[in-house]
Design an enzyme around this catalytic site. Structure first.
Site, mmCIF file in Angstrom:
data_model
loop_
_atom_site.group_PDB
_atom_site.id
_atom_site.type_symbol
_atom_site.label_atom_id
_atom_site.label_comp_id
_atom_site.label_asym_id
_atom_site.label_seq_id
_atom_site.Cartn_x
_atom_site.Cartn_y
_atom_site.Cartn_z
ATOM 1 N N GLY A 95 0.825 -1.193 0.000
ATOM 2 C CA GLY A 95 0.000 0.000 0.000
ATOM 3 C C GLY A 95 0.859 1.243 0.000
ATOM 4 O O GLY A 95 0.726 2.119 -0.855
ATOM 5 N N ALA A 96 1.784 1.302 0.981
ATOM 6 C CA ALA A 96 2.692 2.437 1.086
ATOM 7 C C ALA A 96 3.838 2.049 2.001
ATOM 8 O O ALA A 96 3.711 1.158 2.843
ATOM 9 C CB ALA A 96 1.962 3.664 1.634
ATOM 10 N N MET A 97 4.968 2.743 1.846
ATOM 11 C CA MET A 97 6.165 2.425 2.635
ATOM 12 C C MET A 97 6.890 3.713 2.986
ATOM 13 O O MET A 97 7.108 4.576 2.140
ATOM 14 C CB MET A 97 7.081 1.483 1.837
ATOM 15 C CG MET A 97 8.340 1.085 2.572
ATOM 16 S SD MET A 97 7.994 0.227 4.113
ATOM 17 C CE MET A 97 9.452 0.629 5.061
ATOM 18 N N GLU A 98 7.313 3.813 4.258
ATOM 19 C CA GLU A 98 7.840 5.055 4.826
ATOM 20 C C GLU A 98 9.339 5.229 4.697
ATOM 21 O O GLU A 98 9.959 5.911 5.519
ATOM 22 C CB GLU A 98 7.465 5.133 6.316
ATOM 23 C CG GLU A 98 8.214 4.165 7.235
ATOM 24 C CD GLU A 98 7.520 2.840 7.464
ATOM 25 O OE1 GLU A 98 7.874 2.139 8.433
ATOM 26 O OE2 GLU A 98 6.625 2.497 6.665
ATOM 27 N N ASN A 99 9.972 4.666 3.669
ATOM 28 C CA ASN A 99 11.418 4.808 3.502
ATOM 29 C C ASN A 99 11.868 6.241 3.786
ATOM 30 O O ASN A 99 11.235 7.197 3.367
ATOM 31 C CB ASN A 99 11.825 4.433 2.075
ATOM 32 C CG ASN A 99 11.164 3.172 1.597
ATOM 33 O OD1 ASN A 99 11.391 2.098 2.110
ATOM 34 N ND2 ASN A 99 10.302 3.321 0.603
ATOM 35 N N HIS B 153 0.185 9.312 7.561
ATOM 36 C CA HIS B 153 0.756 8.165 8.267
ATOM 37 C C HIS B 153 2.208 7.942 7.861
ATOM 38 O O HIS B 153 3.098 7.809 8.722
ATOM 39 C CB HIS B 153 -0.075 6.913 7.985
ATOM 40 C CG HIS B 153 0.426 5.686 8.663
ATOM 41 N ND1 HIS B 153 -0.047 5.257 9.883
ATOM 42 C CD2 HIS B 153 1.369 4.779 8.303
ATOM 43 C CE1 HIS B 153 0.580 4.157 10.240
ATOM 44 N NE2 HIS B 153 1.449 3.839 9.287
ATOM 45 N N GLU B 154 2.459 7.887 6.556
ATOM 46 C CA GLU B 154 3.822 7.603 6.105
ATOM 47 C C GLU B 154 4.760 8.762 6.433
ATOM 48 O O GLU B 154 5.930 8.544 6.774
ATOM 49 C CB GLU B 154 3.831 7.304 4.606
ATOM 50 C CG GLU B 154 2.929 6.154 4.179
ATOM 51 C CD GLU B 154 3.142 4.876 4.970
ATOM 52 O OE1 GLU B 154 4.276 4.619 5.425
ATOM 53 O OE2 GLU B 154 2.161 4.117 5.146
ATOM 54 N N HIS C 254 5.835 8.702 10.130
ATOM 55 C CA HIS C 254 6.861 7.682 10.415
ATOM 56 C C HIS C 254 8.271 8.286 10.454
ATOM 57 O O HIS C 254 9.180 7.656 11.012
ATOM 58 C CB HIS C 254 6.826 6.580 9.355
ATOM 59 C CG HIS C 254 5.975 5.402 9.717
ATOM 60 N ND1 HIS C 254 6.076 4.738 10.916
ATOM 61 C CD2 HIS C 254 5.010 4.762 9.011
ATOM 62 C CE1 HIS C 254 5.208 3.733 10.943
ATOM 63 N NE2 HIS C 254 4.549 3.721 9.810
ATOM 64 N N GLU D 62 4.139 1.196 14.397
ATOM 65 C CA GLU D 62 2.873 1.210 13.656
ATOM 66 C C GLU D 62 1.698 1.661 14.521
ATOM 67 O O GLU D 62 0.900 2.494 14.100
ATOM 68 C CB GLU D 62 2.597 -0.166 13.045
ATOM 69 C CG GLU D 62 3.591 -0.567 11.962
ATOM 70 C CD GLU D 62 3.644 0.402 10.785
ATOM 71 O OE1 GLU D 62 2.757 1.280 10.681
ATOM 72 O OE2 GLU D 62 4.569 0.279 9.969
#
Length: 507
Positions: free
Chosen positions: A268-272, A304-305, A308, A327
């Protein structure tokens, strides 16, 4: 702690890594079928590591080309290489440099973990254990390093080259179709937050001025023709950045913040760190086709991302058992952001509805597990509503228990004390115990015990004495292999309201 389909991983067996990696220098030559990666790792022994300890690096379906120790090419007899592990039995006692050259095929990476080619771009997905599919590494969240990444690719196939941190240099390689970009991330991070994107993408650009007057360049990269549909996501990003400054005093730390949104991203999404990657259904919207619900969802996921960056990136997890630390806390933060941006009552109703529809059945069924589990076979199975949504509710209860002001003091203490480290739930709770000056041991049971308690309330009113007596009882049904549940600490907010709607007292 190396997961296996047959051998469970247990929290009680955690031990620090024998070796630490302080800096990582990556040279990545992107190619659809034969990407070459040169990883130069600055390694040192953890204090108290036995002198005869072997260096064992994680891998997954890697083709090893060569290994150099302090610049000297090693013979194959000096290390033991498998597709899933690289072992050196003899390494210096003092800090040393290990250079590893591997080759991978992004187009054949059907797991879509690590570096893969799908549709329009090269993408990475390294959480939870995807970095080991790029190079041999200590692929665990408590090994934090500073990354410098050089990416090279065909400038017509991948004109956009992105990675974590700030862009330090870019250019074309004379008399070739190749170009390169060098990115540097000055903040130590675990390997699961590493990211690379290479592709032919359009871009929407903007900027943000922080509370201390720093200008941050913002960009959302999308497939060509979709740029205008990213306007709302950009607006949500800027509002998220301002909210985190105002609510928690958290200023963004890099010079750029990039988002990549493509239709074929597998998560869905990633907080790199500094380079969030999304499936574009969570970023793109237009008034002609999107509903209010779609816009609210984009706003929440973008927030949200971004949040993070501090709760997950600057402070990360010591091990994957602490997943709720990043999370659950970040879900709480994005819910509070949405409540402040929209209607707090409507947001709360929505959050509770989702909790009852998804998490309550999970908590009462055969897959029930604590917010922080004690054992797992496969960590990807624990990205659950219990870890995310119930984890957020625990933090909301904590705020109710100690009060808004004391909660903010605890958060400030957490950010100041654990910035740049890999923390645990105990570290987190200790900050609120200190700010509130109270023992939160019993409250911490919410992290260790599965199940949803049922609360019953009886009231008796004595008209002569004009007193109201409330009797509260809780019960939590045992889950498999349990005889009984210990009681949870449940903060209760009460208010007395007259027939005319006048509130006489609340506490």
């Amino acid at each position: 702690m190396r997961p296996s389909s047959n051998i469970p991983v247990r929290l009680s067996q955690y031990r620090p890594s024998d070796f630490l990696i302080d800096a990582v220098y990556l040279d990545i030559r992107l190619d659809r079928t034969a990407t070459k990666i040169v990883a130069r790792l600055n390694i040192r022994r953890n204090p108290n590591t036995p002198s005869n300890a072997a260096l064992m690096l994680d891998g997954d379906e890697l083709t090893l080309l060569e290994v150099k120790l302090n610049g000297t090419l090693l013979d194959q007899e000096e290390y033991f290489a498998e597709p899933d592990r690289l072992t050196l039995h003899h390494t210096p006692q003092t800090p040393f440099t290990l250079e590893i050259t591997t080759e991978i095929n992004p187009s054949a990476n059907t797991q879509l973990s690590g570096l893969y080619r799908s549709g329009s771009a090269f993408c990475t997905q390294c959480e939870a254990e995807g970095f080991r599919r790029i190079t041999y590494f200590l692929d665990r969240p408590d090994v934090l390093a500073i990354y410098t990444t050089r990416i090279q690719a065909d400038k017509y196939d991948a004109p956009v080259l992105l990675s974590n941190g700030n862009l330090k240099e870019s250019g074309e390689i004379p008399e070739t179709r190749q170009h390169y970009a060098i990115w540097h991330d000055p903040f130590p991070k675990p390997s699961y937050l590493f990211a690379v994107v290479g592709g032919d993408l359009g871009v929407l650009r903007d900027s943000f001025e922080t509370m201390n007057g720093r200008k941050i360049d913002l960009a959302i990269y999308v497939e060509h023709g979709k740029e205008a549909r990213a306007d709302y996501a950009m607006d949500a990003l800027k509002r998220s950045m301002r909210w985190d400054e105002q609510k928690y005093g958290r200023e963004y730390d890099l010079d750029v913040f990039n988002i990549v949104a493509v239709s074929d991203f597998n998560m869905g999404a990633m907080e790199n760190k500094g380079l969030n990657i999304f499936n574009d259904k969570y970023v793109l919207a237009s008034p002609e086709t999107a509903t209010d619900h779609d816009y609210a969802g984009i706003e929440a996921v973008i927030a949200h991302e971004y949040f993070h960056n501090w709760t997950g990136n600057r402070i990360t997890c010591r091990d994957w058992f602490q997943l709720c630390l990043k999370e659950g806390l970040t879900v709480f933060r994005d819910q509070e952001f949405s409540a402040d941006q929209r209607s707090r009552a409507v947001e709360r109703i929505s959050d509770v509805r989702g909790l009852r529809l998804i998490q309550f059945p999970e908590d009462s069924g055969p897959l029930a597990h604590p917010v922080r589990p004690e054992v797992y076979h496969e960590i990807n199975n624990f990205y659950t509503a219990t870890v995310y949504e119930k984890g957020a509710e625990i933090i909301r209860m904590l705020r109710t228990l100690i009060g808004e002001t004391t909660f903010r003091q605890g958060m400030d203490l957490y950010f100041n004390k654990y910035d740049g480290t890999a923390a645990t739930i105990e570290d987190f709770i200790s900050c609120f115990a200190e700010s509130a000056n109270r023992d939160l041991t019993d409250f911490s049971r919410w992290y260790h015990q599965a199940g949803t308690p049922t609360l019953s309330v009886k009231n008796e009113y004595d008209s002569a004495q004009k007193t109201l007596t409330l009797t509260l009882e809780q019960h939590t049904a045992p889950t498999p292999n349990e005889k009984e549940k210990k009681p949870f600490v449940i903060p209760i907010l009460l208010a007395l309201i007259s027939e005319a709607g006048v509130k006489y007292r609340s506490e």
